[in-house]
Motif scaffolding. Structure first.
Motif, mmCIF file in Angstrom:
data_model
loop_
_atom_site.group_PDB
_atom_site.id
_atom_site.type_symbol
_atom_site.label_atom_id
_atom_site.label_comp_id
_atom_site.label_asym_id
_atom_site.label_seq_id
_atom_site.Cartn_x
_atom_site.Cartn_y
_atom_site.Cartn_z
ATOM 1 N N HIS A 190 0.598 -1.505 -0.212
ATOM 2 C CA HIS A 190 0.055 -0.152 0.009
ATOM 3 C C HIS A 190 0.646 1.164 0.383
ATOM 4 O O HIS A 190 0.224 1.771 -0.446
ATOM 5 C CB HIS A 190 -0.959 -0.259 0.698
ATOM 6 N N ASP A 191 2.150 1.099 0.388
ATOM 7 C CA ASP A 191 3.022 2.365 0.824
ATOM 8 C C ASP A 191 3.543 2.799 -0.240
ATOM 9 O O ASP A 191 4.271 3.733 -0.344
ATOM 10 C CB ASP A 191 4.117 2.144 2.005
ATOM 11 N N ASP A 192 3.847 1.365 -1.365
ATOM 12 C CA ASP A 192 4.239 1.887 -2.708
ATOM 13 C C ASP A 192 3.841 3.019 -3.963
ATOM 14 O O ASP A 192 4.281 3.473 -4.141
ATOM 15 C CB ASP A 192 4.893 0.435 -3.086
ATOM 16 N N VAL A 193 2.285 2.832 -3.386
ATOM 17 C CA VAL A 193 1.418 3.660 -4.250
ATOM 18 C C VAL A 193 0.760 5.156 -3.708
ATOM 19 O O VAL A 193 0.888 5.781 -4.045
ATOM 20 C CB VAL A 193 0.246 2.449 -4.580
ATOM 21 N N TYR A 194 0.901 4.926 -2.479
ATOM 22 C CA TYR A 194 0.388 6.430 -0.883
ATOM 23 C C TYR A 194 1.046 7.050 -0.537
ATOM 24 O O TYR A 194 1.313 6.101 0.059
ATOM 25 C CB TYR A 194 -1.541 4.835 -0.847
ATOM 26 N N PRO A 204 8.075 12.213 -9.931
ATOM 27 C CA PRO A 204 8.404 11.323 -10.257
ATOM 28 C C PRO A 204 8.483 10.315 -9.337
ATOM 29 O O PRO A 204 9.444 8.937 -9.603
ATOM 30 C CB PRO A 204 10.431 11.930 -10.378
ATOM 31 N N TYR A 205 7.846 10.726 -8.366
ATOM 32 C CA TYR A 205 8.418 9.832 -6.843
ATOM 33 C C TYR A 205 7.847 8.460 -6.713
ATOM 34 O O TYR A 205 7.766 7.419 -5.741
ATOM 35 C CB TYR A 205 7.998 10.546 -5.468
ATOM 36 N N ASP A 206 6.784 8.193 -8.107
ATOM 37 C CA ASP A 206 5.913 6.626 -7.785
ATOM 38 C C ASP A 206 6.771 6.289 -8.497
ATOM 39 O O ASP A 206 6.261 5.094 -7.745
ATOM 40 C CB ASP A 206 4.776 6.869 -8.895
ATOM 41 N N GLN A 207 8.348 6.048 -8.681
ATOM 42 C CA GLN A 207 9.131 4.765 -9.312
ATOM 43 C C GLN A 207 9.773 4.351 -8.009
ATOM 44 O O GLN A 207 11.012 5.133 -7.796
ATOM 45 C CB GLN A 207 9.858 5.396 -10.385
ATOM 46 N N LYS A 208 9.479 3.152 -7.234
ATOM 47 C CA LYS A 208 10.115 2.733 -6.541
ATOM 48 C C LYS A 208 11.691 2.524 -6.772
ATOM 49 O O LYS A 208 12.339 1.841 -7.556
ATOM 50 C CB LYS A 208 9.487 1.673 -5.949
ATOM 51 N N GLN A 209 12.782 2.898 -5.874
ATOM 52 C CA GLN A 209 14.057 2.440 -6.323
ATOM 53 C C GLN A 209 15.228 1.225 -5.543
ATOM 54 O O GLN A 209 14.198 0.543 -4.669
ATOM 55 C CB GLN A 209 14.958 3.622 -5.472
#
Length: 209
Positions: A190-194, A204-209
């Motif tokens: 959930h925290d990867d999206v919200y 551009p922060y929606d792309q997880k490193q």
């Protein structure tokens, strides 16, 4: 002045002790002078402020930042790792050791307490105390007005909600809050999206490193 090892050993023994030792009083006064100098720096005096922080604290890592005013019993027992951040009015009751991990963020008006006094009344009349270490892991976020009590460990990446009273250990990768603070849920997909409630992380922060 370097705080004498005997004084540090007494404070970090985990045993009951009194703080009326002359050497201890002298050492603490020297630390308070450094704390005063730290809080008296202007915003334009960052180099000077960081130099004082390295003298005051047990560790002040690379790119670390503490917003004045800072309140501390000692300073020398607090180890503030690289890239860690503390907002204004951080209070350190650091007669015992406080370890703050890399990239940890501490909100305004937080209090970290290592020291307590015995329940037995006659011992309190003698002004005795004990100190137990507090460890805050890497990349932890303490919300505003959080209080952490003696002996507590907070695991890496965990988030502690505002106004929480942390009385017991919190595992890594958890969202926890309350008085007393309790684990609410694990940090997950959930925290990867919200980023907060139903607010989606924007580019551009929606792309997880």
């Amino acid at each position: 002045m370097t705080v004498p090892q005997r004084v540090l050993d007494t404070m970090n023994s985990g045993l009951i002790y009194t703080c009326d030792d002359e050497e201890m009083i002298k050492a603490q006064k020297e630390q308070m002078e450094l704390l005063y100098d730290f809080n008296a720096t202007r915003p334009s005096q960052m180099t000077q402020r960081n130099e004082i922080a390295r003298q005051l604290l047990g560790e002040f890592g690379e790119d670390a930042y503490i917003e004045p005013p800072l309140h501390a019993n000692w300073g020398c027992n607090t180890y503030f790792s690289a890239h860690a951040y503390a907002n204004f009015n951080l209070t350190l009751v650091d007669d015992g050791e406080v370890h703050i991990g890399e990239h940890t963020m501490i909100g305004p008006n937080c209090t970290i307490i290592t020291t307590g006094h015995p329940i037995r009344p006659d011992l309190r009349e003698k002004v005795t105390q004990y100190s137990l270490p507090v460890t805050i892991g890497r990349n932890v976020w303490l919300g505003a007005n959080v209080t952490v009590l003696p002996g507590v460990t907070i695991g890496d990446n965990s988030v502690i909600g505002a106004c929480s009273l942390v009385t017991k250990d919190i595992p890594a990768n958890m969202v926890a809050f309350g008085q007393p603070c309790k684990v609410y849920r694990e940090i997950g997909e959930h925290d990867d999206v919200y980023y907060w409630r139903d607010r989606m992380i924007n580019p551009p922060y929606d792309q997880k490193q």
